[in-house]
Design a protein around this motif. Structure first.
Motif, PDB file in Angstrom:
ATOM      1  N   ARG A  16      -7.425   8.220  12.949  1.00 40.10           N
ATOM      2  CA  ARG A  16      -6.233   8.487  12.138  1.00 40.10           C
ATOM      3  C   ARG A  16      -5.622   7.196  11.597  1.00 40.10           C
ATOM      4  O   ARG A  16      -5.194   7.138  10.450  1.00 40.10           O
ATOM      5  CB  ARG A  16      -5.220   9.288  12.960  1.00 40.10           C
ATOM      6  N   ILE A  17      -5.597   6.149  12.408  1.00 43.29           N
ATOM      7  CA  ILE A  17      -5.084   4.848  11.950  1.00 43.29           C
ATOM      8  C   ILE A  17      -5.962   4.339  10.809  1.00 43.29           C
ATOM      9  O   ILE A  17      -5.455   3.830   9.802  1.00 43.29           O
ATOM     10  CB  ILE A  17      -5.032   3.833  13.117  1.00 43.29           C
ATOM     11  N   ASN A  18      -7.271   4.484  10.946  1.00 39.07           N
ATOM     12  CA  ASN A  18      -8.190   4.026   9.901  1.00 39.07           C
ATOM     13  C   ASN A  18      -7.956   4.743   8.571  1.00 39.07           C
ATOM     14  O   ASN A  18      -8.269   4.195   7.517  1.00 39.07           O
ATOM     15  CB  ASN A  18      -9.643   4.208  10.337  1.00 39.07           C
ATOM     16  N   SER A  19      -7.409   5.948   8.609  1.00 41.89           N
ATOM     17  CA  SER A  19      -7.194   6.709   7.371  1.00 41.89           C
ATOM     18  C   SER A  19      -5.967   6.222   6.582  1.00 41.89           C
ATOM     19  O   SER A  19      -5.790   6.592   5.428  1.00 41.89           O
ATOM     20  CB  SER A  19      -7.058   8.203   7.680  1.00 41.89           C
ATOM     21  N   LEU A  20      -5.132   5.395   7.198  1.00 39.05           N
ATOM     22  CA  LEU A  20      -3.947   4.876   6.511  1.00 39.05           C
ATOM     23  C   LEU A  20      -4.345   3.825   5.482  1.00 39.05           C
ATOM     24  O   LEU A  20      -5.218   2.999   5.748  1.00 39.05           O
ATOM     25  CB  LEU A  20      -2.969   4.261   7.519  1.00 39.05           C
ATOM     26  N   THR A  21      -3.680   3.863   4.322  1.00 37.94           N
ATOM     27  CA  THR A  21      -3.956   2.892   3.262  1.00 37.94           C
ATOM     28  C   THR A  21      -2.639   2.411   2.660  1.00 37.94           C
ATOM     29  O   THR A  21      -1.564   2.938   2.990  1.00 37.94           O
ATOM     30  CB  THR A  21      -4.798   3.510   2.125  1.00 37.94           C
ATOM     31  N   ASN A  22      -2.743   1.458   1.756  1.00 39.60           N
ATOM     32  CA  ASN A  22      -1.563   0.968   1.028  1.00 39.60           C
ATOM     33  C   ASN A  22      -0.867   2.098   0.275  1.00 39.60           C
ATOM     34  O   ASN A  22       0.326   2.011  -0.010  1.00 39.60           O
ATOM     35  CB  ASN A  22      -1.958  -0.111   0.016  1.00 39.60           C
ATOM     36  N   LYS A  23      -1.608   3.135  -0.053  1.00 41.34           N
ATOM     37  CA  LYS A  23      -1.058   4.247  -0.827  1.00 41.34           C
ATOM     38  C   LYS A  23      -0.468   5.349   0.048  1.00 41.34           C
ATOM     39  O   LYS A  23       0.084   6.316  -0.482  1.00 41.34           O
ATOM     40  CB  LYS A  23      -2.134   4.814  -1.744  1.00 41.34           C
ATOM     41  N   SER A  24      -0.576   5.228   1.360  1.00 43.53           N
ATOM     42  CA  SER A  24       0.006   6.231   2.261  1.00 43.53           C
ATOM     43  C   SER A  24       1.520   6.189   2.134  1.00 43.53           C
ATOM     44  O   SER A  24       2.122   5.116   2.181  1.00 43.53           O
ATOM     45  CB  SER A  24      -0.401   5.948   3.709  1.00 43.53           C
TER      46      SER A  24
END
Length: 147
Positions: A16-24
Motif C-alpha cells: 500500500r505504501i508503494n502505491s502512493l505517488t506525488n499525485k496521491s
C-alpha cells in the motif's frame, strides 16, 4: 484484528505504501502525501525508539478509556483525530525517500524489543496493543490517500 507484528500485515502495508505517488491526494484532512508519509514514519520511529513525551492532562483522565474504544474492533480510526505537536508535519520533500524510511520502520517490527510503550495520550500500551494500534494508525492514513 490485524497487527503490525504479523508478516502478512507488514507486507500488505508495504504494498500500500508503494502505491502512493506525488499525485496521491487526501480524501480528508489537511496533510499532503509527503506530510502523511513523514508523519507515519516519524510515529514508527517514536514508538520503536521508545521516545517519551509529556502526557496530556486529558489523556491522563480519558486515555485508557479511549484506547479500549479504539482497539475494541476492526473499525477504522475516526477521521481527523488529533495528534501531538511533534508529529504535525509541514512542507514538501522527497516522497520516495520518506516511503523508504517508513517501509524500513514497518519491517523493524519484526524484532520489536519493547514490552510496552508510554503513549502521550493513551498511556502505557502493551506490546499487543502497540501492534493493533500501529496497524490501525497506518491503515487510517493509507485509506486517507486511497491506498
Amino acid at each position: 484484528m490485524k497487527t503490525i507484528f504479523d508478516k502478512e500485515t507488514r507486507d500488505e502495508f508495504i504494498t500500500r505504501i508503494n502505491s502512493l505517488t506525488n499525485k496521491s491526494t487526501a480524501q480528508w484532512g489537511k496533510m499532503n502525501v509527503y506530510q502523511m508519509i513523514k508523519h507515519c514514519s516519524s510515529r514508527e520511529e517514536m514508538i520503536q525508539e521508545n521516545h517519551q513525551f509529556k502526557r496530556a492532562f486529558v489523556g491522563r483522565i480519558f486515555g485508557r478509556i479511549a484506547l479500549r474504544s479504539v482497539l475494541k474492533n476492526d473499525a477504522p480510526l475516526r477521521k481527523n483525530s488529533p495528534t501531538i505537536p511533534e508529529l504535525v508535519m509541514s512542507g514538501n520533500g522527497d516522497i520516495a525517500a520518506e516511503k523508504e524510511k517508513w517501509k524500513s520502520r514497518i519491517n523493524n517490527y519484526t524484532n520489536y524489543p519493547h514490552s510496552f510503550y508510554l503513549h502521550p495520550f493513551f498511556g502505557k500500551m502493551t506490546k499487543e496493543q502497540i501492534g493493533f494500534f500501529v496497524y490501525k494508525h497506518g491503515d487510517d492514513h493509507l485509506r486517507q490517500f486511497g491506498a
